[in-house]
Design an enzyme around this catalytic site. Sequence first.
Site, PDB file in Angstrom:
ATOM      1  CB  CYS A 144      71.832 -24.535  14.498  1.00  0.00           C
ATOM      2  SG  CYS A 144      72.375 -24.601  12.798  1.00  0.00           S
ATOM      3  CB  CYS A 171      67.583 -21.752   7.199  1.00  0.00           C
ATOM      4  SG  CYS A 171      68.358 -20.301   7.947  1.00  0.00           S
ATOM      5  CD  GLU A 228      67.538 -12.988  16.312  1.00  0.00           C
ATOM      6  OE1 GLU A 228      66.530 -12.697  16.982  1.00  0.00           O
ATOM      7  OE2 GLU A 228      67.697 -14.096  15.772  1.00  0.00           O
ATOM      8  CB  CYS A 262      76.570 -17.618  16.446  1.00  0.00           C
ATOM      9  SG  CYS A 262      75.806 -18.034  14.864  1.00  0.00           S
ATOM     10  CB  CYS A 286      68.530 -23.524   3.448  1.00  0.00           C
ATOM     11  SG  CYS A 286      70.128 -23.275   2.645  1.00  0.00           S
ATOM     12  CB  CYS A 322      69.701 -15.704   4.239  1.00  0.00           C
ATOM     13  SG  CYS A 322      70.856 -16.788   3.360  1.00  0.00           S
TER      14      CYS A 322
END
Length: 381
Positions: free
Chosen positions: A344, A118, A91, A104, A115, A111
């Site tokens: 975010c 996230c 995205e 962004c 984290c 990933c």
Amino acid sequence: MTANLLDFDLDGLAAFCETLGEKRFRATQLFRWIHQRGARDFDEMTDLAKSLREKLKTTARIEGLPVITQHESADGTIKWLFDVRDGNAVEAVFIPEDDRGTLCVSSQAGCAVGCRFCSTGHQGFSRNLGTGEILAQLWFAEHFLRSHLKTSERVISNVVMMGMGEPLQNYSALVPALRVMLDDHGYGLSRRRVTVSTSGVVPMMDRLGQDCPVALAVSLHAPNDDLRDNLVPLNRKYPLAELLDACNRYLAHAPRDFITFEYCMLDGVNDQPEHARQLIDLVRHHAGRGVSCKLNLIPFNPFPQSGLTRSPNTRVVAFAKLLSDAGIVTTVRKTRGDDIDAACGQLAGDVRDRTRVGERIAQQRTVMLKQVPAADVAKER
């Protein structure tokens, strides 16, 4: 197999043109057509010799990423979901402001850092994106937005590598993409307006400072190692002392005189007054000199798998006041795109369940929302 010209920075494109018997100035012309004008068809490039255009038709292509979906928020934020093959999707998000337009951009499908707060990290890691796949997000968004907004002026003034993935774990593809963004023959962005966000890959922070210093944002999220080990697993490999040392080394090359520290506010986890006091001590006194920084407090955007909740606004304000009163420049990020899962930590909201990505792509490959003209859909394919 033809070469996708989005994969090249200017030096790479010049080397490619050399294999065709062409001089560097032809590469510069070609580079401008692709990135400044958004050309997709070599026949559009009227100042190139016809002989070169014919060579390019058999040896090269300009291929972006197919758009699966586009969603537009009530606040003007736009999120695109791009197909990167093999059942994977990434995205990109455009965030309009009065004085800037920020894109962004994702660097990986998924990933590996993991984290806790996230959504992308909970998706897991599929693969690195290529340079052309990173740039294709900017290339498509910039030229779509010019058409959408009916302007010939540049729309995207800032790029943040804060989408899906850890950019510094895809270093070899990232740096050529950054060079295209910065190149005056490409997008001509200032180094101060291109930001790489990292969870703290210390050796690659040092390399970036040497190879292509741009603005740097570090995902801090905790003021001590015990808490950060839990929130950002990479801290176990590169603990806070090593990370802050790397930040100070980076500042010697950075286009700004500060590092941005991102700090996601998590209810009852890292948002107490003692955490603020530890954070003040960390950034003001590390290694006897501290780190020149700005703190960006980020309201957490909840998702079910995290088991975490957002800090109340009153606590965020109180936390920010403690930092500001200590002389640390502190901002609270304005949440954008909540209604389309574009805020975010929410990227990959359309693809959180990886087992369904292939199915979604198959169903939506030919479906675009009404914001994208049919002609543009056909070209993007």
